[in-house]
Design a protein around this motif. Structure first.
Motif, PDB file in Angstrom:
ATOM      1  N   SER A  28       0.764  -1.371   0.077  1.00 20.45           N
ATOM      2  CA  SER A  28       0.073  -0.060  -0.008  1.00 20.45           C
ATOM      3  C   SER A  28       0.742   1.270  -0.139  1.00 20.45           C
ATOM      4  O   SER A  28       0.535   2.310  -0.599  1.00 20.45           O
ATOM      5  CB  SER A  28      -1.021   0.048   1.306  1.00 20.45           C
ATOM      6  OG  SER A  28      -0.107  -0.066   2.491  1.00 20.45           O
ATOM      7  N   LEU A  29       2.087   1.124   0.568  1.00 22.25           N
ATOM      8  CA  LEU A  29       3.111   2.152   0.124  1.00 22.25           C
ATOM      9  C   LEU A  29       3.358   2.566  -0.898  1.00 22.25           C
ATOM     10  O   LEU A  29       3.478   3.675  -1.252  1.00 22.25           O
ATOM     11  CB  LEU A  29       4.239   1.857   1.177  1.00 22.25           C
ATOM     12  CG  LEU A  29       4.074   1.632   2.676  1.00 22.25           C
ATOM     13  CD1 LEU A  29       5.544   1.133   3.449  1.00 22.25           C
ATOM     14  CD2 LEU A  29       3.724   3.196   3.357  1.00 22.25           C
ATOM     15  N   ILE A  30       3.485   1.774  -1.870  1.00 18.97           N
ATOM     16  CA  ILE A  30       3.720   1.952  -3.262  1.00 18.97           C
ATOM     17  C   ILE A  30       2.622   2.730  -3.840  1.00 18.97           C
ATOM     18  O   ILE A  30       2.649   3.813  -4.605  1.00 18.97           O
ATOM     19  CB  ILE A  30       3.844   0.668  -3.842  1.00 18.97           C
ATOM     20  CG1 ILE A  30       5.275   0.063  -3.662  1.00 18.97           C
ATOM     21  CG2 ILE A  30       4.175   0.919  -5.616  1.00 18.97           C
ATOM     22  CD1 ILE A  30       5.586  -1.480  -4.115  1.00 18.97           C
ATOM     23  N   ARG A  31       1.475   2.384  -3.700  1.00 20.06           N
ATOM     24  CA  ARG A  31       0.092   2.845  -4.181  1.00 20.06           C
ATOM     25  C   ARG A  31       0.023   4.153  -3.668  1.00 20.06           C
ATOM     26  O   ARG A  31      -0.459   5.217  -4.326  1.00 20.06           O
ATOM     27  CB  ARG A  31      -1.205   1.877  -3.939  1.00 20.06           C
ATOM     28  CG  ARG A  31      -1.050   0.563  -4.618  1.00 20.06           C
ATOM     29  CD  ARG A  31      -2.399   0.062  -4.508  1.00 20.06           C
ATOM     30  NE  ARG A  31      -2.656  -0.568  -2.787  1.00 20.06           N
ATOM     31  CZ  ARG A  31      -2.347  -1.599  -2.644  1.00 20.06           C
ATOM     32  NH1 ARG A  31      -1.535  -2.492  -3.338  1.00 20.06           N
ATOM     33  NH2 ARG A  31      -2.436  -1.920  -1.335  1.00 20.06           N
ATOM     34  N   SER A  60       6.799   9.264  -9.642  1.00 17.41           N
ATOM     35  CA  SER A  60       7.231   8.479 -10.804  1.00 17.41           C
ATOM     36  C   SER A  60       7.403   6.833 -10.346  1.00 17.41           C
ATOM     37  O   SER A  60       8.001   6.754  -9.080  1.00 17.41           O
ATOM     38  CB  SER A  60       8.017   8.788 -11.561  1.00 17.41           C
ATOM     39  OG  SER A  60       9.511   8.929 -11.137  1.00 17.41           O
ATOM     40  N   PRO A  61       7.629   5.799 -10.951  1.00 16.64           N
ATOM     41  CA  PRO A  61       7.962   4.628 -10.640  1.00 16.64           C
ATOM     42  C   PRO A  61       9.247   4.510 -10.010  1.00 16.64           C
ATOM     43  O   PRO A  61       9.692   3.885  -9.086  1.00 16.64           O
ATOM     44  CB  PRO A  61       7.906   3.554 -11.883  1.00 16.64           C
ATOM     45  CG  PRO A  61       6.648   4.293 -12.573  1.00 16.64           C
ATOM     46  CD  PRO A  61       6.855   5.657 -12.312  1.00 16.64           C
ATOM     47  N   GLN A  66      13.113   4.702  -5.266  1.00 21.22           N
ATOM     48  CA  GLN A  66      14.044   5.312  -4.552  1.00 21.22           C
ATOM     49  C   GLN A  66      13.793   5.871  -3.113  1.00 21.22           C
ATOM     50  O   GLN A  66      14.504   5.591  -2.349  1.00 21.22           O
ATOM     51  CB  GLN A  66      14.775   6.435  -5.297  1.00 21.22           C
ATOM     52  CG  GLN A  66      15.428   6.047  -6.592  1.00 21.22           C
ATOM     53  CD  GLN A  66      15.989   7.385  -7.331  1.00 21.22           C
ATOM     54  OE1 GLN A  66      15.445   8.557  -7.231  1.00 21.22           O
ATOM     55  NE2 GLN A  66      16.932   7.378  -8.290  1.00 21.22           N
ATOM     56  N   ARG A  67      12.743   6.286  -3.072  1.00 22.33           N
ATOM     57  CA  ARG A  67      12.189   6.830  -1.740  1.00 22.33           C
ATOM     58  C   ARG A  67      11.537   5.953  -0.672  1.00 22.33           C
ATOM     59  O   ARG A  67      11.354   6.054   0.519  1.00 22.33           O
ATOM     60  CB  ARG A  67      11.442   8.167  -1.936  1.00 22.33           C
ATOM     61  CG  ARG A  67      12.011   9.217  -2.816  1.00 22.33           C
ATOM     62  CD  ARG A  67      12.982   9.984  -1.951  1.00 22.33           C
ATOM     63  NE  ARG A  67      13.788  11.090  -2.803  1.00 22.33           N
ATOM     64  CZ  ARG A  67      13.227  12.136  -2.770  1.00 22.33           C
ATOM     65  NH1 ARG A  67      12.216  12.297  -2.194  1.00 22.33           N
ATOM     66  NH2 ARG A  67      13.995  13.163  -3.481  1.00 22.33           N
ATOM     67  N   VAL A  68      10.629   4.908  -1.601  1.00 17.71           N
ATOM     68  CA  VAL A  68       9.751   3.998  -0.571  1.00 17.71           C
ATOM     69  C   VAL A  68      10.326   2.673  -0.787  1.00 17.71           C
ATOM     70  O   VAL A  68      10.567   2.020   0.500  1.00 17.71           O
ATOM     71  CB  VAL A  68       8.146   3.939  -1.141  1.00 17.71           C
ATOM     72  CG1 VAL A  68       7.643   3.018  -0.461  1.00 17.71           C
ATOM     73  CG2 VAL A  68       7.901   5.398  -1.454  1.00 17.71           C
TER      74      VAL A  68
END
Length: 305
Positions: A199-202, A210-211, A216-218
């Motif tokens: 859910s962090l990606i979403r 951006s992907p 990089q950040r998540v």
């Protein structure tokens, strides 16, 4: 851990019997005792692979650092100049056989670690996708170098690399060691991703990232401990590998395990014990770092306080 106050005498006896049994299994079944015996033998003043009478009686004269000095002296143009001035450093760096083997081991291990970490991380990210067809088959193929006997893998790589010109080259050794180290990266990163909250990606994508930014950040900060753990295992696998080096390396590409193997066959010297002690210390350091990274990963994922 202290026993509760209500434990009776027989329970206390059983507790200590159990701990003693576990200690014996840990020492003998996991071969820790033979490894620990190597350490005092490396300080033997005599050229023997056994304890002398002086060592058993703890005579200081029976112990020496001569075999650790021999790591630098063996192959030097002028071994008598060891630790006298600065010229011996260049001599040892250029001519010492063990230093040459150490340089090869470090260069090959670093190259193999970088390659296997990149390949293993990308593969683990792909395998973590539930929509990927044939995930089990791909996973089995990726970890097959851990299952197939190393002699079979080394023989196959020798015939393949001989045809394409990678035999007896540093690049060939790096690729071969990367093949052996990639399964460790795949397993550790896959295990880390198993507890990853997608859910962090979403959430990052819904905020317009951006992907690449999401990765990089998540994703990267959360799976970094697993990547580093896999990289350490890959480094250790490459640094300790000897069978693939025997098949694929020329004399100039000999590594520390290959040098130790040659020493056991051609010129038995307690210097091998000194090198083995150093390798044991490095292994303990690597395992300590892996454990610290594992605990950090658990804290980041909220599994522990």
């Amino acid at each position: 851990m202290a026993l509760p106050a209500y434990v009776d005498r027989w329970e206390r006896i059983w507790h200590w019997v159990y701990l003693t049994f576990c200690a014996l299994v840990f020492l003998f079944l996991f071969l820790l005792l033979p490894v620990l015996v190597v350490v005092p033998l490396s300080f033997n003043a005599e050229p023997y692979f056994s304890f002398t009478e002086g060592m058993l009686t703890l005579d200081p004269a029976a112990y020496s650092l001569r075999w650790y000095r021999d790591i630098l002296q063996n192959g030097m143009a002028d071994p008598t100049q060891l630790f006298s001035g600065w010229s011996w450093i260049g001599d040892a760096w250029a001519n010492s056989q063990w230093i040459h083997a150490a340089k090869n081991s470090i260069v090959i291990a670093i190259g193999a670690t970088i390659l296997s970490t990149l390949l293993g991380t990308v593969a683990a990210l792909g395998l973590s996708q539930s929509i990927l067809p044939g995930r089990r088959l791909i996973m089995a193929l990726l970890i097959s170098p851990m299952i197939v006997p190393i002699i079979v893998t080394s023989t196959s790589l020798y015939f393949l690399f001989s045809e394409i010109g990678l035999a007896n080259t540093y690049l060939g050794l790096i690729v071969a060691h990367a093949i052996l180290g990639t399964p460790f990266v795949v397993i550790t990163v896959t295990a880390t991703l198993s507890g990853f909250d997608r859910s962090l990606i979403r959430a990052g994508q819904s905020l317009g990232a951006s992907p690449l930014v999401v990765f990089q950040r998540v994703i990267m900060p959360l799976i970094l401990p697993g990547i580093l753990s896999g990289a350490l295992f890959a480094f250790g696998t490459s640094f300790d590998e000897v069978v693939a080096v025997i098949f694929l390396a020329d004399y100039d590409q000999r590594t520390i395990p290959r040098q130790m193997w040659s020493g056991l066959r051609e010129q038995i010297s307690p210097t091998i014990l000194a090198v083995a002690t150093i390798l044991v210390a490095m292994s303990i350091l690597l395992l300590t770092v892996v454990e610290l990274l594992r605990r950090r990963s658990e804290r980041l994922r909220g599994l522990t306080a």
